[in-house]
Design a protein around this motif. Sequence first.
Motif, PDB file in Angstrom:
ATOM      1  N   ARG A 105      -2.811   0.591 -17.995  1.00 40.30           N
ATOM      2  CA  ARG A 105      -1.387   0.971 -19.249  1.00 40.30           C
ATOM      3  C   ARG A 105      -0.066   1.169 -19.035  1.00 40.30           C
ATOM      4  NH1 ARG A 105      -6.163   0.227 -21.831  1.00 40.30           N
ATOM      5  NH2 ARG A 105      -6.656   2.201 -21.700  1.00 40.30           N
ATOM      6  N   ARG A 106      -0.237   1.727 -18.285  1.00 39.75           N
ATOM      7  CA  ARG A 106       0.808   3.012 -17.723  1.00 39.75           C
ATOM      8  C   ARG A 106       2.384   2.334 -17.424  1.00 39.75           C
ATOM      9  NH1 ARG A 106       0.671   8.180 -16.156  1.00 39.75           N
ATOM     10  NH2 ARG A 106      -1.651   7.832 -15.994  1.00 39.75           N
ATOM     11  N   VAL A 107       2.117   1.498 -16.690  1.00 38.15           N
ATOM     12  CA  VAL A 107       2.635   0.966 -15.722  1.00 38.15           C
ATOM     13  C   VAL A 107       4.278   0.862 -15.972  1.00 38.15           C
ATOM     14  CG1 VAL A 107       2.204  -0.935 -13.786  1.00 38.15           C
ATOM     15  CG2 VAL A 107       0.841  -0.273 -13.762  1.00 38.15           C
ATOM     16  N   PRO A 108       4.246   0.176 -16.842  1.00 34.08           N
ATOM     17  CA  PRO A 108       5.837  -0.523 -16.567  1.00 34.08           C
ATOM     18  C   PRO A 108       6.446   0.872 -17.242  1.00 34.08           C
ATOM     19  CG  PRO A 108       4.183  -1.647 -18.372  1.00 34.08           C
ATOM     20  CD  PRO A 108       3.416  -0.628 -17.995  1.00 34.08           C
ATOM     21  N   THR A 109       6.098   1.526 -17.789  1.00 31.15           N
ATOM     22  CA  THR A 109       7.167   2.438 -17.964  1.00 31.15           C
ATOM     23  C   THR A 109       7.023   4.125 -17.741  1.00 31.15           C
ATOM     24  OG1 THR A 109       5.018   3.773 -20.097  1.00 31.15           O
ATOM     25  CG2 THR A 109       6.906   2.692 -21.046  1.00 31.15           C
ATOM     26  N   ASP A 110       6.474   3.859 -16.208  1.00 35.67           N
ATOM     27  CA  ASP A 110       5.373   5.034 -15.864  1.00 35.67           C
ATOM     28  C   ASP A 110       5.586   5.193 -14.638  1.00 35.67           C
ATOM     29  OD1 ASP A 110       5.114   7.786 -15.171  1.00 35.67           O
ATOM     30  OD2 ASP A 110       2.839   7.750 -15.573  1.00 35.67           O
ATOM     31  N   PRO A 111       6.381   4.037 -13.809  1.00 32.99           N
ATOM     32  CA  PRO A 111       6.260   4.308 -12.025  1.00 32.99           C
ATOM     33  C   PRO A 111       6.858   5.563 -11.776  1.00 32.99           C
ATOM     34  CG  PRO A 111       8.319   3.153 -13.377  1.00 32.99           C
ATOM     35  CD  PRO A 111       7.611   4.134 -14.480  1.00 32.99           C
ATOM     36  N   PRO A 112       6.611   5.829 -10.310  1.00 34.68           N
ATOM     37  CA  PRO A 112       5.905   4.618  -8.644  1.00 34.68           C
ATOM     38  C   PRO A 112       4.364   5.081  -9.449  1.00 34.68           C
ATOM     39  CG  PRO A 112       6.910   5.951  -7.900  1.00 34.68           C
ATOM     40  CD  PRO A 112       7.194   6.580  -9.567  1.00 34.68           C
ATOM     41  N   LEU A 113       3.837   4.188  -8.787  1.00 42.05           N
ATOM     42  CA  LEU A 113       2.139   4.372  -8.810  1.00 42.05           C
ATOM     43  C   LEU A 113       1.333   5.370  -7.611  1.00 42.05           C
ATOM     44  CD1 LEU A 113       0.670   1.175  -9.499  1.00 42.05           C
ATOM     45  CD2 LEU A 113      -0.099   2.628 -11.014  1.00 42.05           C
ATOM     46  N   GLU A 114       0.940   6.051  -8.317  1.00 39.21           N
ATOM     47  CA  GLU A 114       0.020   7.140  -7.001  1.00 39.21           C
ATOM     48  C   GLU A 114      -1.117   6.347  -5.876  1.00 39.21           C
ATOM     49  OE1 GLU A 114       1.146   7.388 -10.809  1.00 39.21           O
ATOM     50  OE2 GLU A 114      -1.574   7.792 -10.595  1.00 39.21           O
ATOM     51  N   TYR A 115      -1.394   4.890  -6.300  1.00 39.91           N
ATOM     52  CA  TYR A 115      -1.611   4.108  -5.504  1.00 39.91           C
ATOM     53  C   TYR A 115      -1.381   3.585  -4.365  1.00 39.91           C
ATOM     54  CZ  TYR A 115      -5.378   4.861  -9.098  1.00 39.91           C
ATOM     55  OH  TYR A 115      -6.889   5.178  -9.643  1.00 39.91           O
ATOM     56  N   GLU A 116      -2.504   2.993  -3.475  1.00 41.23           N
ATOM     57  CA  GLU A 116      -1.429   2.518  -1.991  1.00 41.23           C
ATOM     58  C   GLU A 116      -2.381   1.470  -1.983  1.00 41.23           C
ATOM     59  OE1 GLU A 116      -1.041   7.150   0.401  1.00 41.23           O
ATOM     60  OE2 GLU A 116      -2.583   4.992   0.908  1.00 41.23           O
ATOM     61  N   VAL A 117      -1.416   0.162  -1.544  1.00 41.00           N
ATOM     62  CA  VAL A 117      -2.041  -1.187  -0.796  1.00 41.00           C
ATOM     63  C   VAL A 117      -1.931  -0.578   0.942  1.00 41.00           C
ATOM     64  CG1 VAL A 117      -1.446  -3.924  -0.377  1.00 41.00           C
ATOM     65  CG2 VAL A 117      -1.813  -2.695  -2.980  1.00 41.00           C
ATOM     66  N   LEU A 118      -2.786  -1.034   2.103  1.00 41.03           N
ATOM     67  CA  LEU A 118      -2.885  -0.546   3.021  1.00 41.03           C
ATOM     68  C   LEU A 118      -1.851  -2.525   3.336  1.00 41.03           C
ATOM     69  CD1 LEU A 118      -5.669   1.511   3.598  1.00 41.03           C
ATOM     70  CD2 LEU A 118      -3.099   2.485   2.899  1.00 41.03           C
ATOM     71  N   ILE A 119      -1.804  -2.602   4.718  1.00 44.35           N
ATOM     72  CA  ILE A 119      -0.789  -3.406   4.985  1.00 44.35           C
ATOM     73  C   ILE A 119      -0.784  -3.968   6.718  1.00 44.35           C
ATOM     74  CG2 ILE A 119       1.742  -3.068   4.482  1.00 44.35           C
ATOM     75  CD1 ILE A 119       1.639  -6.511   5.021  1.00 44.35           C
ATOM     76  N   HIS A 120      -1.642  -4.010   7.386  1.00 42.35           N
ATOM     77  CA  HIS A 120      -1.396  -4.027   8.913  1.00 42.35           C
ATOM     78  C   HIS A 120      -0.112  -4.375   9.141  1.00 42.35           C
ATOM     79  CE1 HIS A 120      -2.092  -4.258  12.996  1.00 42.35           C
ATOM     80  NE2 HIS A 120      -2.846  -3.587  12.978  1.00 42.35           N
ATOM     81  N   ARG A 121       0.580  -3.347  10.435  1.00 43.48           N
ATOM     82  CA  ARG A 121       1.916  -3.333  10.473  1.00 43.48           C
ATOM     83  C   ARG A 121       2.371  -4.926  10.876  1.00 43.48           C
ATOM     84  NH1 ARG A 121       2.724   1.387  12.373  1.00 43.48           N
ATOM     85  NH2 ARG A 121       3.929   1.900  10.964  1.00 43.48           N
TER      86      ARG A 121
END
Length: 394
Positions: A105-121
């Motif tokens: 709920r706080r995404v638009p007003t409280d960036p950036p997120l502490e969460y990560e998305v992993l992607i292979h190089r």
Amino acid sequence: MSETRATQGARAAPGPYEQMGVSKVINAAATLTRLGGNIIPPSVVEAIVGASRGFVDLNELQLRVGERLAELTHNEGAYVTCGAAAGLYLGVAATLALKDPERFRRVPTDPPLEYEVLIHRAHRNPYDVAVAQFGVRLVEVGQVGPRATEEPVEFLERMHDRTLAILYVISGWLPQGAPPLERLTAAARCAGVVVIVDAAAQLPPVENLWKYTREMGADLAVFSGGKDLAGPADTGLVVGRADLIEAMRRIGYPKHGIGRMLKVSKEAMVGLMVAVERYLRLDHEARRRRAEEVVEYFVRELGAIPGVTVERSFPNEAGQPLPRARVRLQSALAWLTPAGLVEALARGRPSVEVLPAEDGVFLNPMTLQDGEELIVAARIREVLAEAQRTRSVP
Ligand SMILES: *Cc1c(COP(=O)(O)O)cnc(C)c1O
């Protein structure tokens, strides 16, 4: 085939492009977004027109279309977005909405997120910005190059309680290095991490609509509606886990919030649904044979030109099991660069779009309409003849 002919017949009257003087392109490249994606077949156009003729409750329509698409693709759930890129964005958003609704709920007003998305190089690509754009940190793991083991060790080392998802990309133009999808999904499931597959251009084969999710364990798979599915170019299909799809429905258009700008019209929803129905009915074997015939024609026709060799190339650039013709410029034509040939063909009349190879160009039958292979071959002959006469690109 008959659908293609009907489209060509309808072209006799001046269409909007002729009226505006916007040049039409013969597409021997691929289902490229910058060329309009694909040609929408008449049966899909009809469904779009039908959908335009009345008001509906868009929430109800999205739900019904999703249920039908889930049934058609043998998935728990399905959702229509305004493109595969938007599907990646909403997929990550839905994952957070389920895992940590208060933070969502706080995404638009409280960036950036502490969460990560992993992607292979090896999977980094120009479309992954869609995920970073949501505000998560996109973290690269692993190395590009041949793998020592099939185990997803680099992901196992990096996953923790702030790991939201793994973005796994499938495409013919990516380098080696990532672990096999099945191994990764097994490890991710144990860690409670969602795996989202970017399979935007992985059709055909049609089985891929259920393979990644049902057979290989991915939580979501995202396809482009405007590539081989031949739906509206501004659609994407997300399939997979019922709870994630339900979360997408809660946060996606027409709901207010972060999904509101990712608009999907009633025409687009119905258009994509009918495009998938048609795609499942298509005679893919006949299409493959037709593609082989066109490639054989290019090999025969253009292979006879001095200084040129032509061969069948398989699979195509997206990794789809369809052939292309590879035109190589031999050393006698060394002064004509692949980029020069691509540009001369694009600038000509009619404009012909092809993709460059290291030493020539690729000709893709997938996006050619019946008979256009003759024009492509004729234009290549002309450009090469002119280039040979003047020793410069015409
Ligand atoms: C085409 C493509 C996309 C984007 O698809 P859209 O439907 O145009 O948003 C994303 N990822 C890959 C690998 C693609 O090939």
